[in-house]
Design a protein around this motif. Structure first.
Motif, PDB file in Angstrom:
ATOM      1  N   ASP A   1       0.694  -1.318  -0.006  1.00  0.00           N
ATOM      2  CA  ASP A   1       0.035   0.014  -0.023  1.00  0.00           C
ATOM      3  C   ASP A   1       0.902   1.175   0.208  1.00  0.00           C
ATOM      4  N   ASP A   2       2.249   1.018  -0.154  1.00  0.00           N
ATOM      5  CA  ASP A   2       3.127   2.237  -0.036  1.00  0.00           C
ATOM      6  C   ASP A   2       3.122   2.790  -1.154  1.00  0.00           C
ATOM      7  N   LYS A   3       3.270   4.263  -1.116  1.00  0.00           N
ATOM      8  CA  LYS A   3       3.407   5.169  -2.363  1.00  0.00           C
ATOM      9  C   LYS A   3       4.902   4.888  -2.957  1.00  0.00           C
TER      10      LYS A   3
ATOM     11  N   CYS B   1       7.199   4.913   0.488  1.00  0.00           N
ATOM     12  CA  CYS B   1       6.725   5.687   1.883  1.00  0.00           C
ATOM     13  C   CYS B   1       5.300   5.410   2.117  1.00  0.00           C
ATOM     14  N   ARG B   2       4.781   5.636   3.340  1.00  0.00           N
ATOM     15  CA  ARG B   2       3.393   5.580   3.896  1.00  0.00           C
ATOM     16  C   ARG B   2       3.294   6.904   4.419  1.00  0.00           C
TER      17      ARG B   2
ATOM     18  N   HIS C   1      10.733   4.143   6.603  1.00  0.00           N
ATOM     19  CA  HIS C   1      10.933   3.330   5.559  1.00  0.00           C
ATOM     20  C   HIS C   1      12.005   4.036   4.781  1.00  0.00           C
TER      21      HIS C   1
END
Length: 144
Positions: free
Chosen positions: A78-80, A105-106, A122
């Protein structure tokens, strides 16, 4: 991610997984060309500071298996993904000679550009301890 983003991500994975291409060489390529995609013709890779051996590795496809494995793992996160070409990529991090090719990143990636906010746990995981100490000591730490 749109088609342009997917091409840039795949090219970023190519240079990230290319054998013999260290973090400084990767950052030098990105700084020279402004993007991982399209990497210019092989002749200019040497002008960007790559050795002929590194250019041969990058032109070959030895990186493809590892890049595909990371591509598949990332699809489940789900990270960008912040690519070098993304305006949200932290400018201070981009200025390092060994800046990462991309970041996962989250949360809100805009936080990464706050002048005194540590980038994120992260991002720290992507960096070696020495790189993280350098970022904290020379880039993020408030002036004395």
């Amino acid at each position: 991610m749109d088609q342009t983003g997917r091409r840039e991500f795949w090219a970023s994975l190519a240079i990230r997984h290319c054998r013999g291409l260290g973090v400084r060489s990767r950052a030098r390529l990105l700084n020279t060309f402004g993007s991982a995609y399209p990497l210019r013709p092989k002749m200019t890779w040497v002008h960007a500071g790559l050795s002929r051996r590194q250019a041969r590795e990058l032109g070959g496809e030895s990186w493809r298996v590892d890049a595909m494995e990371e591509w598949e793992r990332v699809r489940k996160l789900d990270d960008k993904i912040l690519l070098w070409t993304d305006p949200r990529y932290p400018q201070r991090l981009r200025e390092l000679p060994d800046a990462p090719v991309l970041l996962y990143c989250r949360g809100d990636p805009a936080c990464c550009n706050h002048p005194r906010l540590p980038l994120s746990v992260h991002i720290a995981q992507l960096l070696t301890d020495a790189q993280w100490r350098h970022i904290w000591r020379d880039v993020l730490r408030p002036p004395a």
